[in-house]
Design a protein around this motif. Structure first.
Motif, PDB file in Angstrom:
ATOM      1  N   GLU A 289       0.833  -1.208   0.000  1.00  0.00           N
ATOM      2  CA  GLU A 289       0.000   0.000   0.000  1.00  0.00           C
ATOM      3  C   GLU A 289       0.867   1.257   0.000  1.00  0.00           C
ATOM      4  OE1 GLU A 289      -3.251   0.152  -0.473  1.00  0.00           O
ATOM      5  OE2 GLU A 289      -3.206  -2.043  -0.674  1.00  0.00           O
ATOM      6  N   VAL A 290       1.938   1.238   0.774  1.00  0.00           N
ATOM      7  CA  VAL A 290       2.867   2.379   0.767  1.00  0.00           C
ATOM      8  C   VAL A 290       3.486   2.526  -0.616  1.00  0.00           C
ATOM      9  CG1 VAL A 290       5.047   3.269   1.694  1.00  0.00           C
ATOM     10  CG2 VAL A 290       3.363   2.220   3.230  1.00  0.00           C
ATOM     11  N   LEU A 291       3.882   1.408  -1.211  1.00  0.00           N
ATOM     12  CA  LEU A 291       4.499   1.419  -2.542  1.00  0.00           C
ATOM     13  C   LEU A 291       3.556   2.036  -3.567  1.00  0.00           C
ATOM     14  CD1 LEU A 291       7.190   0.392  -3.753  1.00  0.00           C
ATOM     15  CD2 LEU A 291       5.994  -1.736  -4.324  1.00  0.00           C
ATOM     16  N   LYS A 292       2.280   1.693  -3.499  1.00  0.00           N
ATOM     17  CA  LYS A 292       1.304   2.244  -4.445  1.00  0.00           C
ATOM     18  C   LYS A 292       1.104   3.750  -4.267  1.00  0.00           C
ATOM     19  CE  LYS A 292      -2.310  -0.274  -3.660  1.00  0.00           C
ATOM     20  NZ  LYS A 292      -3.705  -0.753  -3.844  1.00  0.00           N
ATOM     21  N   SER A 293       1.269   4.226  -3.043  1.00  0.00           N
ATOM     22  CA  SER A 293       0.994   5.645  -2.772  1.00  0.00           C
ATOM     23  C   SER A 293       2.106   6.572  -3.187  1.00  0.00           C
ATOM     24  CB  SER A 293       0.720   5.828  -1.266  1.00  0.00           C
ATOM     25  OG  SER A 293       1.918   5.647  -0.522  1.00  0.00           O
ATOM     26  N   LEU A 294       3.284   6.046  -3.468  1.00  0.00           N
ATOM     27  CA  LEU A 294       4.429   6.893  -3.796  1.00  0.00           C
ATOM     28  C   LEU A 294       4.438   7.251  -5.273  1.00  0.00           C
ATOM     29  CD1 LEU A 294       7.192   5.034  -1.755  1.00  0.00           C
ATOM     30  CD2 LEU A 294       5.972   7.128  -1.122  1.00  0.00           C
ATOM     31  N   ASP A 353      10.478   3.380 -10.978  1.00  0.00           N
ATOM     32  CA  ASP A 353       9.106   2.869 -10.943  1.00  0.00           C
ATOM     33  C   ASP A 353       9.149   1.349 -10.918  1.00  0.00           C
ATOM     34  OD1 ASP A 353       8.028   1.804 -13.904  1.00  0.00           O
ATOM     35  OD2 ASP A 353       9.784   3.132 -13.982  1.00  0.00           O
ATOM     36  N   PRO A 354       8.196   0.724 -10.224  1.00  0.00           N
ATOM     37  CA  PRO A 354       8.197  -0.733 -10.087  1.00  0.00           C
ATOM     38  C   PRO A 354       8.114  -1.479 -11.413  1.00  0.00           C
ATOM     39  CG  PRO A 354       6.785   0.247  -8.426  1.00  0.00           C
ATOM     40  CD  PRO A 354       7.171   1.351  -9.364  1.00  0.00           C
ATOM     41  N   ALA A 355       7.341  -0.944 -12.374  1.00  0.00           N
ATOM     42  CA  ALA A 355       7.216  -1.638 -13.656  1.00  0.00           C
ATOM     43  C   ALA A 355       8.557  -1.687 -14.391  1.00  0.00           C
ATOM     44  CB  ALA A 355       6.164  -0.947 -14.524  1.00  0.00           C
ATOM     45  N   GLY A 356       9.298  -0.574 -14.360  1.00  0.00           N
ATOM     46  CA  GLY A 356      10.612  -0.561 -14.991  1.00  0.00           C
ATOM     47  C   GLY A 356      11.582  -1.504 -14.301  1.00  0.00           C
ATOM     48  N   LEU A 357      11.484  -1.564 -12.970  1.00  0.00           N
ATOM     49  CA  LEU A 357      12.333  -2.488 -12.213  1.00  0.00           C
ATOM     50  C   LEU A 357      11.988  -3.932 -12.567  1.00  0.00           C
ATOM     51  CD1 LEU A 357      14.396  -3.089 -10.009  1.00  0.00           C
ATOM     52  CD2 LEU A 357      12.588  -2.745  -8.304  1.00  0.00           C
ATOM     53  N   TRP A 358      10.702  -4.227 -12.704  1.00  0.00           N
ATOM     54  CA  TRP A 358      10.264  -5.569 -13.094  1.00  0.00           C
ATOM     55  C   TRP A 358      10.812  -5.948 -14.470  1.00  0.00           C
ATOM     56  CZ3 TRP A 358       5.687  -6.234 -16.557  1.00  0.00           C
ATOM     57  CH2 TRP A 358       5.401  -7.576 -16.806  1.00  0.00           C
ATOM     58  N   GLY A 384      12.743  -4.970   5.554  1.00  0.00           N
ATOM     59  CA  GLY A 384      13.821  -4.024   5.809  1.00  0.00           C
ATOM     60  C   GLY A 384      15.017  -4.203   4.901  1.00  0.00           C
ATOM     61  N   ILE A 385      14.903  -5.059   3.895  1.00  0.00           N
ATOM     62  CA  ILE A 385      15.985  -5.211   2.917  1.00  0.00           C
ATOM     63  C   ILE A 385      16.113  -3.936   2.099  1.00  0.00           C
ATOM     64  CG2 ILE A 385      16.674  -6.490   0.847  1.00  0.00           C
ATOM     65  CD1 ILE A 385      15.301  -8.950   2.136  1.00  0.00           C
ATOM     66  N   LEU A 386      14.979  -3.365   1.736  1.00  0.00           N
ATOM     67  CA  LEU A 386      14.919  -2.072   1.068  1.00  0.00           C
ATOM     68  C   LEU A 386      14.147  -1.092   1.945  1.00  0.00           C
ATOM     69  CD1 LEU A 386      14.023  -3.133  -2.601  1.00  0.00           C
ATOM     70  CD2 LEU A 386      16.251  -2.274  -1.809  1.00  0.00           C
ATOM     71  N   VAL A 387      14.491   0.177   1.846  1.00  0.00           N
ATOM     72  CA  VAL A 387      13.722   1.237   2.480  1.00  0.00           C
ATOM     73  C   VAL A 387      13.547   2.359   1.469  1.00  0.00           C
ATOM     74  CG1 VAL A 387      14.491   0.685   4.818  1.00  0.00           C
ATOM     75  CG2 VAL A 387      15.779   2.345   3.435  1.00  0.00           C
ATOM     76  N   HIS A 388      12.568   3.231   1.694  1.00  0.00           N
ATOM     77  CA  HIS A 388      12.353   4.375   0.818  1.00  0.00           C
ATOM     78  C   HIS A 388      13.299   5.497   1.226  1.00  0.00           C
ATOM     79  CE1 HIS A 388       8.832   2.436  -0.906  1.00  0.00           C
ATOM     80  NE2 HIS A 388       8.441   2.137   0.327  1.00  0.00           N
ATOM     81  N   ARG A 389      13.950   6.091   0.254  1.00  0.00           N
ATOM     82  CA  ARG A 389      14.987   7.087   0.534  1.00  0.00           C
ATOM     83  C   ARG A 389      14.469   8.253   1.348  1.00  0.00           C
ATOM     84  NH1 ARG A 389      16.522   8.339  -4.449  1.00  0.00           N
ATOM     85  NH2 ARG A 389      18.122   6.726  -4.560  1.00  0.00           N
ATOM     86  N   ASP A 390      13.237   8.678   1.118  1.00  0.00           N
ATOM     87  CA  ASP A 390      12.694   9.851   1.812  1.00  0.00           C
ATOM     88  C   ASP A 390      12.037   9.492   3.131  1.00  0.00           C
ATOM     89  OD1 ASP A 390      10.643   8.454   0.674  1.00  0.00           O
ATOM     90  OD2 ASP A 390       9.556  10.198  -0.091  1.00  0.00           O
ATOM     91  N   ARG A 391      12.272   8.285   3.640  1.00  0.00           N
ATOM     92  CA  ARG A 391      11.621   7.882   4.896  1.00  0.00           C
ATOM     93  C   ARG A 391      12.659   7.652   5.977  1.00  0.00           C
ATOM     94  NH1 ARG A 391       6.356   5.556   5.115  1.00  0.00           N
ATOM     95  NH2 ARG A 391       5.181   6.346   3.364  1.00  0.00           N
TER      96      ARG A 391
END
Length: 391
Positions: A289-294, A353-358, A384-391
Motif C-alpha cells: 500500500e505504501v508502494l502504491k501511494s508513492l 518505478d516498479p514496472a521498470g524495475l520488473w 527491511g531489505i529495502l527502504v524508501h529514501r525519503d523515509r
C-alpha cells in the motif's frame, strides 16, 4: 533394473553401507548393497516406522469401493474429481475409467460404529449422508468388495541421517482434504534426490544437505496443517459438529507459530524452502500500500542489511550462498514467489518505478509475472531489505 523385486529389510553393514534383503516374484531371495537408501515406501514406512510420530489429535479412516456404470457417467461429471462434506465426515469420488469410479468416505476412526461390522453397509450409510455423490450412484453397481484403510496424519521425529532419507508419505502424511498430497510427494522426492546428489559429489556438504532436507520436510508438514485449518473451519461453521471443530482446532494448534508465505495458497510450490521469505502477509500488504501511494520509487538498501551464508539449492545441488538478513529477519531471506531478492536489491536503486524495475529484472533473471514481482518487492520493504529514501 529390479522389476518384480520387493525390499523386506535393510540393515547397516560394514562402513555404514546398507545391506538390503529383497524378495523376487516367486520367492527367490536377493541381497543388495548401497551407500544410501531413500525410503519412499509411503504409509508402510519400511524404515520410516522407527521415526514415525502419529498425530493423535484426530484419527481418520477411509472406506472405499469401486462402482461401475454401463455407458459411463453423466457428461458434467466425466473425468471430474468430486468432493462433498457432511456433518460427520466428507466423501469424494475419482474416475478410474469412462465407466468406473471410486467412491470414498473419510470418517472418524474412533467412532464406535466403525470399530467393526460390514464395511459395505458402513460405506453405504455414510454415502447416504452425501446426497450429491449418492445421486451419482443411480444406475451404477458395486465393482468388487469395499475396503478400509487408515488415513490419519503423522510426521517423523527426523527425516534424514547420513545414508538415509524419508521422502513423501514415508516421512509425513498431510490431510487428504488439502488435495496436495501428490505434489507434496513429488517435491519431497525431488529435494531428496538433490540432497543425496549433493552428498555424493560433495561429501563436505553432506550434513548441510541433510539438515536442509529435514528442515524443508518439517516446514511442509507444519505449514499444511495450518493451511488445512481453513477447510475445517469453514465446515465447522456450517455443521458445528465435533468432527469438524476438533479438526479445525487441531490444525491451528499444530501450525501455531508458523507463517504461510505472503499471499499464498495452500500449495506445496508455495511452501518456502529454508531461506525463502516467510514475512507475515499483513506486513507485506502494508508495504505494498505504501508502494502504491508513492509517485516514484526511491529504494535504497536498509540500514541494518547484511548478508549471511546459508544452504540453498543451486541447480541440482545444495550449496552455501548469500542470504539477505536484517534485524527483523536475522536468519536471512533469498526468494519470494521465485523472485531473487538479491537481484532485486542489485537493481532497485537504478529504477524509479516498479514496472521498470520488473522489466529490468526479467532481462537478467528467469522471467516472473508482475504480481509475483510486486509481492517480492513489497516483501523486501516489509523485511527491511529495502527502504524508501525519503523515509
Amino acid at each position: 533394473l529390479f522389476d518384480g523385486v520387493s525390499a523386506r529389510s535393510a540393515e547397516r553393514g560394514d562402513g555404514s553401507r546398507w545391506t538390503i534383503t529383497c524378495e523376487r516374484d516367486g520367492g527367490a531371495a536377493l541381497t543388495l548393497d548401497a551407500p544410501w537408501i531413500v525410503d519412499a515406501t509411503g504409509r508402510h514406512g519400511l524404515l520410516a516406522r522407527a521415526w514415525r510420530e502419529p498425530d493423535r489429535s484426530t484419527t481418520t479412516l477411509a472406506l472405499v469401493r469401486r462402482w461401475r456404470r454401463p455407458g459411463g457417467w453423466p457428461g458434467a461429471y466425466a473425468g471430474q474429481t468430486l468432493v462433498e462434506s457432511y456433518d460427520e465426515g466428507w466423501a469424494w469420488s475419482v474416475p478410474l475409467s469412462d465407466e468406473a469410479r471410486c467412491f470414498t468416505v473419510m470418517v472418524d476412526h474412533r467412532t464406535s460404529e466403525f470399530a467393526g461390522g460390514d464395511l459395505a453397509a458402513l460405506l453405504d450409510a455414510e454415502l447416504g449422508k452425501a446426497p450429491h455423490l449418492l445421486a451419482l450412484l443411480e444406475g451404477a453397481a458395486p465393482d468388487g468388495d469395499a475396503w478400509a484403510c487408515p488415513a490419519s496424519l503423522y510426521t517423523s521425529s527426523r527425516f534424514a541421517e547420513s545414508g538415509l532419507l524419508l521422502v513423501g508419505d514415508a516421512g509425513s502424511f498431510i490431510d487428504p482434504l488439502s488435495s496436495y498430497g501428490v505434489k507434496k510427494a513429488l517435491a519431497s522426492g525431488w529435494l531428496g534426490a538433490v540432497a543425496v546428489h549433493t552428498a555424493l559429489i560433495d561429501p563436505a556438504m553432506t550434513d548441510e544437505a541433510l539438515a536442509f532436507f529435514d528442515a524443508r520436510e518439517r516446514d511442509v508438514y507444519r505449514q499444511y496443517r495450518r493451511a488445512s485449518a481453513a477447510f475445517f473451519q469453514g465446515a465447522a461453521e456450517v455443521y458445528g459438529t465435533p468432527y469438524w471443530r476438533s479438526r479445525a482446532e487441531a490444525a491451528l494448534s499444530a501450525g501455531a507459530g508458523t507463517t504461510l508465505p505472503s499471499g499464498t495458497r495452500a500449495d506445496p510450490d508455495d511452501v518456502p524452502f529454508p531461506g525463502d521469505a516467510d514475512v507475515p502477509e499483513g506486513e507485506v500488504r502494508a508495504a505494498f500500500e505504501v508502494l502504491k501511494s508513492l509517485p516514484t520509487l526511491a529504494a535504497v538498501p536498509g540500514p541494518d542489511l547484511r548478508t549471511r551464508r546459508r544452504a540453498a539449492i543451486e541447480g541440482l545441488r545444495i550449496v552455501r550462498t548469500d542470504h539477505l538478513a536484517t534485524d527483523v529477519h536475522p536468519a536471512g531471506l533469498r526468494y519470494v514467489r521465485g523472485v531473487s531478492l538479491l537481484r532485486v536489491l542489485e537493481l532497485a536503486e537504478r529504477h524509479t518505478d516498479p514496472a521498470g524495475l520488473w522489466q529490468a529484472y526479467n532481462q537478467v533473471a528467469p522471467p516472473v509475472s508482475l504480481p509475483d514481482f510486486l509481492t517480492a518487492l513489497s516483501t523486501a520493504f516489509a523485511a527491511g531489505i529495502l527502504v524508501h529514501r525519503d523515509r
